[in-house]
Structure formats: C-alpha cells, structure tokens
Design a protein around this motif. Structure first.
Motif, short mmCIF file in Angstrom:
data_model
loop_
_atom_site.label_atom_id
_atom_site.label_comp_id
_atom_site.label_asym_id
_atom_site.label_seq_id
_atom_site.Cartn_x
_atom_site.Cartn_y
_atom_site.Cartn_z
N GLU A 54 3.60 11.12 -54.35
CA GLU A 54 3.03 11.68 -55.58
C GLU A 54 4.07 12.64 -56.15
O GLU A 54 4.71 13.40 -55.41
N ILE A 55 4.26 12.58 -57.46
CA ILE A 55 5.23 13.48 -58.09
C ILE A 55 4.52 14.34 -59.12
O ILE A 55 3.60 13.90 -59.80
N ALA A 68 8.27 18.05 -58.15
CA ALA A 68 7.83 18.29 -56.78
C ALA A 68 7.33 16.97 -56.21
O ALA A 68 6.60 16.23 -56.89
N ILE A 69 7.73 16.66 -54.99
CA ILE A 69 7.37 15.40 -54.36
C ILE A 69 6.51 15.67 -53.13
O ILE A 69 6.90 16.47 -52.26
N HIS A 70 5.35 15.04 -53.08
CA HIS A 70 4.48 15.12 -51.92
C HIS A 70 4.27 13.68 -51.43
O HIS A 70 3.70 12.86 -52.13
N ALA A 71 4.76 13.40 -50.23
CA ALA A 71 4.75 12.04 -49.72
C ALA A 71 4.23 12.00 -48.29
O ALA A 71 4.05 13.05 -47.64
N LEU A 83 13.02 17.00 -56.59
CA LEU A 83 14.02 16.17 -57.26
C LEU A 83 14.46 16.82 -58.55
O LEU A 83 13.62 17.22 -59.36
N ARG A 84 15.75 16.95 -58.73
CA ARG A 84 16.33 17.33 -60.03
C ARG A 84 17.13 16.13 -60.52
O ARG A 84 17.93 15.56 -59.79
N ARG A 85 16.88 15.76 -61.77
CA ARG A 85 17.67 14.68 -62.35
C ARG A 85 17.95 14.97 -63.81
O ARG A 85 17.19 15.69 -64.48
N ASP A 86 19.04 14.42 -64.32
CA ASP A 86 19.32 14.49 -65.74
C ASP A 86 18.35 13.58 -66.48
O ASP A 86 17.87 12.58 -65.90
N MET A 133 16.31 17.85 -52.86
CA MET A 133 16.39 19.03 -52.00
C MET A 133 15.10 19.20 -51.20
O MET A 133 14.06 18.68 -51.58
N ASN A 134 15.21 19.98 -50.12
CA ASN A 134 13.99 20.32 -49.40
C ASN A 134 13.19 21.35 -50.18
O ASN A 134 13.70 22.03 -51.07
N THR A 135 11.91 21.45 -49.86
CA THR A 135 11.03 22.39 -50.54
C THR A 135 11.19 23.79 -49.94
O THR A 135 11.20 23.95 -48.72
N VAL A 136 11.31 24.78 -50.81
CA VAL A 136 11.42 26.18 -50.38
C VAL A 136 10.23 26.94 -50.95
O VAL A 136 9.91 26.82 -52.14
#
Length: 479
Positions: A54-55, A68-71, A83-86, A133-136
């Motif tokens: 889920e994003i 934010a990704i929850h999987a 996830l960061r993307r252009d 990246m990992n979640t902080v």
C-alpha cells in the motif's frame, strides 16, 4: 533549483501532509503500475518476496514525489519504506545519484539519515529516477515541535543538537561527492534575481552589503543546502533523521547555520534557531562536533545571505505561475509573500527607517454604485468562505481546505490594497527626495553605487515601499 513553494506562519505547518492513494482493485493504471514496481524493487532490496503493498503519497510542495510504503512479505511480516522519485517525464538522474551519494557519505560520518535500500535511474513501474529508504520515526511539522508537550524536554537542548548534527555533516569525507555543484552561491542567487528583470532596492542593498562584508572563505565541505525544521525528523529523544538532500552542494559550511537562523524557518516563534533555541546554543553544538566556533559576524553574514536567498527563491517559485510554466493558485500567492523576506532583509541589515510614515487612507471617490462597496464585497466573500464554506468541507478534503485558505488570504489582500489609496503618493514623494521616479530607478542607483543604501533618504524610501507591500499582504508580519 527546488524549494518548498509555500509557507503559512499562521498554521506554522511546513511538514508533509499525507494523502492516501487508493489501493483497491479499480485503482488507476499508473498507480497499479507504481505499486507493482515498488513491490519488485523493495523485495529485491530486503531479500524477500513482497506480497502486498500500500502506498500513501506525502504532499506539501516538494519537487519530488514522496511515498510511504506499507507492505507484507510472503510470511505476513510487515515491511515499511519510503520512496522518493522524480515526476515521470521530468527526471534528473544525475541529481538523484548525487542525493544517494550524500546520504551514504553522511551516514558514514555519523549523521542520522535514512538508510538507502535501493536507487536507480529508473525501474519498471517506477519509471523515473528513484531512491528507496528505510522508514525513520519522528515529527517534522514545526508547529508540533514548537508547542506539543511531548517535545518539551527536547526543546531545551535541540538548538545545541542541531549545531552538532551540522558539524557532523560538514566533516563528511568528500571523496564520493565529486559530482556535487561547487559554484559560488552568492553569484548563483544574483543571476536568478537578475533573470526576473525586476529591480528591487532591498535586494540591491543586500547584494552590495554581502559583497562588501563577505567573510574569508572556509575550506569547502558538504553543505546540506536546506537544513531546517520540516526537513528533519525529531522525536522526544532528539534528531532521528536529516531528510531532503537534493539541494546539497559543496561550499562554505556556515551557509547551513545561517540558513537555519533565517526568520522564515521560525514559523512565527521568536527564538532565532527554528523558533526553538538561540544562536549561542547552535554554535555550542557546532563547536562540540568540529572544534570550531564561527564568529557572530560570520553567522550574521550567512543569515543575511539566507534571507536574500529565500526572497529570490520565493520569487522564482512564483515565476513558475507568472511565466506560464505551471498554472497554480499556490505559486501565484507566493508572489505576495516575497515582501516578507524584503522586510526581513532590510531589518537584518539594520536599514529599517523608524520614522517611516504610517499608511494614509483617503476617502473614496464619488461613485454611482450602491453598497456593498468593492472592499466590502471582498471581505464578505472572504468571511463566507472562511467561516461558512470551509468548516463544512469533509475532513478528508485537506487539499480543498488548503486552497480555500489561500483564496481567503488573496481576497483580503485585495481589500487591504484597495483601502490604502494614499500609499503611492507617499512612496512617490520619498522616491523624489533621492531623485528617482520609480523603485526600479532607485534599485539601479544602489547597484551602481550612485546612491548609498545607508543614506537616510534612501532608507526611508526603501522602508516605505517594503512596508506598503507587507501591510497589504500580511499586516501581522510587521507587528
């Protein structure tokens, strides 16, 4: 050049807002494709099959898309990531690679940053340069950091910790960071400003002062470029993550300290370091990390530079709308916030004229029209939107509420401008004292040194024009 395009000192929210992207069976094909791409990349990064994902998209003005990704994996265990993307079709692979290099180098130097799980110029389904990246954990919204009870203990020492973390950033080895830009930041900002062909006396005074008082150069180091609340994750124990490295470059380390002290990043609070602490605390922490303590004059120079930089970059963002590149109510409204940075700039340079005249409201001219007048109409519409329509919006209509607040603000700006009909005559009279027919003419004379920005009549003219703009756009800012 990427900056957050708006700020609202009234709400003091500069953090990311969360919008859920639907993940049901009928979601749009591009979202489905993105989820499939995320599952593949994340699974490879953590070494397991990702079964569901889920994003949720973060919004708030960043030039990149952040999710934010929850999987869950095949064993049902939770897996989270960011996830960061252009934006697809507008990618900049070199800049994304540079951001990845900064994160890895900074982590090696002991800077609290998210851990890079994966990155690339593109991937199936992601279709743009990306960084996983990992979640902080932690909070990034300034209002909460400044006011919420759970942060009361950390607030006492956070300015010192901010200085310490900056010191660690500036001690990062540069051997993997050769792709970073190392151009002179003052030259860069000046060229952006000149590109507007919109001479401003306050900016010209700032540029001259900065050229005349520039401190000796320091050895080049890694500069974060946008170190401020909103780009930090903080919990009740301290700083957990430094985010958003896309403006990182090589340069003078004190640039980061000065930027953090710019009034814009205090969000209405009085403490100079992000509204949370004092400059001496910041320098204490920096000395603890580096063994070096910048002088007050050096920090002040970079704070002035940061104020001018934010002024120019705010105008740059507004130009995206005015120039036709991106039609946006939000970006257009930023054009009315530029004057706040003008005020901050002449205040930082001690150029405010304490004898600047108060605005004079002249009686309205004769009219054949009935009441309500134009100004009354504007206020009635603004009040109705703010008091009746806004509260009636559903709780999940965050974007609509945000845009409605901007509309209300612009209507009230228009009303204030219409009532101050005597302002221009005052401004013209003050410009005439220095033999200038316009602000542009005064700006050119300051730039050429035909007039000194410290001259009393020049200060009076600059102060009057800036105050006229601020009193219309945000009268509470001066107070």
């Amino acid at each position: 050049m990427a900056v957050t395009p708006s700020r609202d000192e009234g709400s003091a929210e500069f953090g990311l807002r969360v919008e859920q992207v639907d993940v049901v069976e009928d979601h749009e094909p591009d979202v489905t494709t993105l989820i499939d791409g995320v599952r593949a990349v994340l699974g490879q990064a953590v070494g397991t099959e990702i079964v569901t994902a889920e994003i949720r998209r973060f919004t708030g003005g960043a030039s990149r898309e952040v999710y934010a990704i929850h999987a869950t994996d095949r064993d049902g265990a939770p897996v989270t990531a960011v996830l960061r993307r252009d934006p697809p079709g507008h990618g900049d692979p070199a800049r994304m690679r540079a951001e990845v290099a900064c994160l890895r180098a900074a982590a090696g130097a002991g800077v609290p940053v998210p851990r890079v799980l994966a990155s690339g110029d593109t991937a199936p389904g992601i279709d743009a340069p990306y960084l996983l990246m990992n979640t902080v954990g932690g909070e990034s919204i300034p209002r909460k950091l400044q006011r919420n009870p759970e942060f009361e203990a950390v607030r006492a020492d956070i300015a010192d910790e901010l200085g310490y973390v900056l010191g660690r950033i500036h001690r990062t080895p540069l051997d993997t960071l050769t792709a970073l830009d190392d151009s002179d930041q003052l030259d860069t900002i000046e060229q952006i400003y000149l590109g507007f062909a919109e001479p401003r006396p306050a900016v010209e005074a700032g540029l001259r002062w900065l050229r005349e008082h520039r401190p000796p150069p320091r050895p080049v180091c890694l500069v974060h470029g946008d170190f401020r609340l909103g780009n930090l994750l903080i919990d009740p124990t301290g700083i957990q993550g430094v985010l958003d490295w896309e403006l990182a470059h090589l340069g003078d380390p004190i640039e980061d300290l000065g930027w953090l002290c710019v009034r814009a990043w205090r969000f209405g609070a009085s403490a100079p370091v992000g509204g949370l602490g004092g400059r001496e605390q910041l320098l204490d922490g920096y000395h603890r990390a580096t063994g070096d303590r910048p002088s007050a004059d050096e920090l002040h120079w970079w704070e002035v530079f940061g104020t001018l930089k934010w002024l120019v970059l705010s105008r740059f963002q507004a130009e995206r709308h005015f120039g036709g590149a991106e039609r946006s109510l939000e970006l257009a409204a930023i054009g009315r916030r530029v004057c706040e940075s003008e005020f901050d700039l002449i205040d930082a340079l001690d150029l405010l004229d304490p004898a600047a005249p108060e605005p004079v409201s002249e009686p309205p001219g004769a009219t054949v029209h009935d009441r309500p007048s134009v100004t009354e109409i504007l206020e009635l519409v603004a009040a109705t939107l703010a008091d009746d329509i806004g509260p009636a919006l559903s709780e999940d209509a965050a974007r609509q509420r945000y845009l409605l607040r901007i509309c209300v603000s612009l209507l009230r700006i228009s009303g204030r401008e219409l009532t101050e009909t005597g302002v221009m005559s005052q401004v013209r009279e003050l410009l005439g004292r220095v033999d200038c027919i316009s602000e542009a003419a005064l700006a050119e004379k300051i730039r050429s040194a035909a007039l000194s920005y410290e001259e009393k009549d020049v200060r009076a003219a600059v102060t009057a024009t800036v105050l006229a703009r601020v009193r219309a756009s945000n009268p509470g800012y001066v107070a």
